[in-house]
Design a protein around this motif. Sequence first.
Motif, mmCIF file in Angstrom:
data_model
loop_
_atom_site.group_PDB
_atom_site.id
_atom_site.type_symbol
_atom_site.label_atom_id
_atom_site.label_comp_id
_atom_site.label_asym_id
_atom_site.label_seq_id
_atom_site.Cartn_x
_atom_site.Cartn_y
_atom_site.Cartn_z
ATOM 1 N N PHE A 127 43.852 40.951 27.979
ATOM 2 C CA PHE A 127 42.925 41.408 29.006
ATOM 3 C C PHE A 127 43.417 42.654 29.733
ATOM 4 N N HIS A 128 44.652 43.041 29.488
ATOM 5 C CA HIS A 128 45.209 44.241 30.107
ATOM 6 C C HIS A 128 45.381 45.371 29.099
ATOM 7 N N ALA A 129 44.863 45.208 27.886
ATOM 8 C CA ALA A 129 45.142 46.172 26.819
ATOM 9 C C ALA A 129 44.542 47.538 27.093
ATOM 10 N N ASP A 130 43.290 47.598 27.486
ATOM 11 C CA ASP A 130 42.601 48.886 27.609
ATOM 12 C C ASP A 130 42.630 49.431 29.028
ATOM 13 N N ASP A 131 42.411 48.567 30.004
ATOM 14 C CA ASP A 131 42.329 49.017 31.394
ATOM 15 C C ASP A 131 42.860 47.914 32.304
ATOM 16 N N PRO A 132 44.186 47.820 32.446
ATOM 17 C CA PRO A 132 44.738 46.745 33.271
ATOM 18 C C PRO A 132 44.251 46.784 34.711
ATOM 19 N N ALA A 133 44.001 47.974 35.251
ATOM 20 C CA ALA A 133 43.530 48.066 36.630
ATOM 21 C C ALA A 133 42.161 47.404 36.781
ATOM 22 N N ALA A 134 41.290 47.596 35.790
ATOM 23 C CA ALA A 134 39.969 46.968 35.844
ATOM 24 C C ALA A 134 40.086 45.449 35.762
ATOM 25 N N ALA A 135 40.991 44.962 34.907
ATOM 26 C CA ALA A 135 41.196 43.520 34.805
ATOM 27 C C ALA A 135 41.688 42.942 36.124
ATOM 28 N N CYS B 37 40.066 31.562 34.226
ATOM 29 C CA CYS B 37 39.692 32.836 33.608
ATOM 30 C C CYS B 37 40.001 34.012 34.523
ATOM 31 N N LEU B 38 39.572 33.921 35.772
ATOM 32 C CA LEU B 38 39.788 35.043 36.681
ATOM 33 C C LEU B 38 41.274 35.217 37.006
ATOM 34 N N GLY B 39 41.930 34.124 37.353
ATOM 35 C CA GLY B 39 43.338 34.227 37.725
ATOM 36 C C GLY B 39 44.282 34.273 36.542
ATOM 37 N N GLY B 40 44.031 33.409 35.546
ATOM 38 C CA GLY B 40 44.952 33.298 34.420
ATOM 39 C C GLY B 40 44.738 34.338 33.351
ATOM 40 N N TRP B 41 43.485 34.597 32.998
ATOM 41 C CA TRP B 41 43.206 35.561 31.932
ATOM 42 C C TRP B 41 43.227 36.989 32.473
ATOM 43 N N TYR B 42 42.359 37.284 33.440
ATOM 44 C CA TYR B 42 42.277 38.653 33.946
ATOM 45 C C TYR B 42 43.460 39.015 34.845
ATOM 46 N N GLY B 43 43.940 38.054 35.609
ATOM 47 C CA GLY B 43 45.041 38.349 36.520
ATOM 48 C C GLY B 43 46.393 38.377 35.839
ATOM 49 N N ARG B 44 46.828 37.226 35.316
ATOM 50 C CA ARG B 44 48.171 37.126 34.716
ATOM 51 C C ARG B 44 48.190 37.508 33.239
ATOM 52 N N ASN B 45 47.018 37.600 32.607
ATOM 53 C CA ASN B 45 46.938 37.913 31.175
ATOM 54 C C ASN B 45 47.657 36.843 30.347
ATOM 55 N N ASP B 46 47.406 35.576 30.686
ATOM 56 C CA ASP B 46 48.113 34.464 30.050
ATOM 57 C C ASP B 46 48.029 34.447 28.525
ATOM 58 N N PRO B 47 46.854 34.664 27.912
ATOM 59 C CA PRO B 47 46.820 34.594 26.439
ATOM 60 C C PRO B 47 47.781 35.573 25.777
ATOM 61 N N ALA B 48 47.724 36.835 26.170
ATOM 62 C CA ALA B 48 48.588 37.840 25.547
ATOM 63 C C ALA B 48 50.050 37.650 25.918
ATOM 64 N N GLU B 49 50.306 37.087 27.090
ATOM 65 C CA GLU B 49 51.682 36.863 27.528
ATOM 66 C C GLU B 49 52.296 35.613 26.896
ATOM 67 N N GLY B 50 51.490 34.837 26.179
ATOM 68 C CA GLY B 50 51.991 33.614 25.558
ATOM 69 C C GLY B 50 52.153 32.460 26.508
ATOM 70 N N THR B 51 51.516 32.552 27.678
ATOM 71 C CA THR B 51 51.672 31.503 28.703
ATOM 72 C C THR B 51 50.412 30.673 28.897
#
Length: 371
Positions: free
Chosen positions: A189-197, A275-289
């Motif tokens: 979720f931070h790949a293209d525009d982390p600020a937007a995420a 989704c808002l906190g874990g995916w867009y905020g912490r980027n859990d999927p890509a971080e492996g968490t």
Amino acid sequence: MEPRRRQLQADLAGVDPEALNAAVDRETRRRLDTLLTGLEHYRRNPYQRDVTDPPPVWTEGNSRLLDYGLPGAKGPVLLFVPSLVNRGYVLDLSARKSLVRWLAHTGGKGGFRPFLLDWGTPGTVERGFGLGDYVAGRLARAVDAVRDLGGQAPALVGYCMGGTLATAAAALRPETLSALVLLAAPWDFHADDPAAALRTAAVLPLVEPALTWLGELPVDMIQFLFAGLDPLLALRKFSRYAGLDPDSQDAQDFVALEDWLNDGVPLAAPVARECLGGWYGRNDPAEGTWRISGQAINPGAIRLPTLAIIPARDRIVPPGAARALIDAIPGGDRLEPRLGHIGMVVSAGAPQEVWAPLVDWLTAKLGQPRS
């Protein structure tokens, strides 16, 4: 930005300010009038969805499993998993634009038996669901139901958020599936525009009172988040619609899609927080968490035949967010059509650029219909 500013200054040099103000006022009024005309035409269009859902073959809570297979279908079984925030019938939008019905009729090249998981609107039970309840619970049981009904392990086809959930299901229970297809599925979720995420994640404290009081994120708040991705989209699309013949096929297609967009569903509060906190905020999927049922979801462990279709013009799931997922799956295949997020399944170019290549890939990986 600076070159554009300088060019604008040069273009306006010597222009009478009062004349400029008057011209801007006229153009603003013209555009607003066109927008309002388009909205009024849409409001008055009598179009009604021209297909009927097949009767459910399995239900649990407010979720339904719909079987689109033709009588006697013997081809590979597919289970479509849509997003939780939009109705699944975008995959069965109308008689002319239905991916699942088209697949069911693709006899000689597949004769597929498509099922569609309709998540439904969160009810009393679902309002307490987190992502784990959907993936390890409802989706897992829907897969089992499809296996029983179809007599074989299905290929899981996830669209948008549904692709992210399908990835987790494939990581947790690969033995129940034959293949994995990801249609514009976000992962990094931070790949293209982390600020937007992070701006999206920052909405969470603002909507927390609604989550607490209602047990869900209301549809209007979800629509607000989507509108923020392209604030001028409504102006462009309704202005274009204002110029269409209301009885034309283009106008009917516009109304069909717009009706679907406006027919949203709320999101269970625990899912919204994840989704808002874990995916867009912490980027859990890509971080492996990101964990489901205590297990970290690792796409690198998936060994199923996997195809990712990543629309190059996607503004909802930026291509980099989806590429990160297929990059992590060993041996995964990919296709990047020059389409948008929704256009990949319902646009005029979708049959040639997405539907047909999908059939070719599924046939190559899963084989022809059984005789």
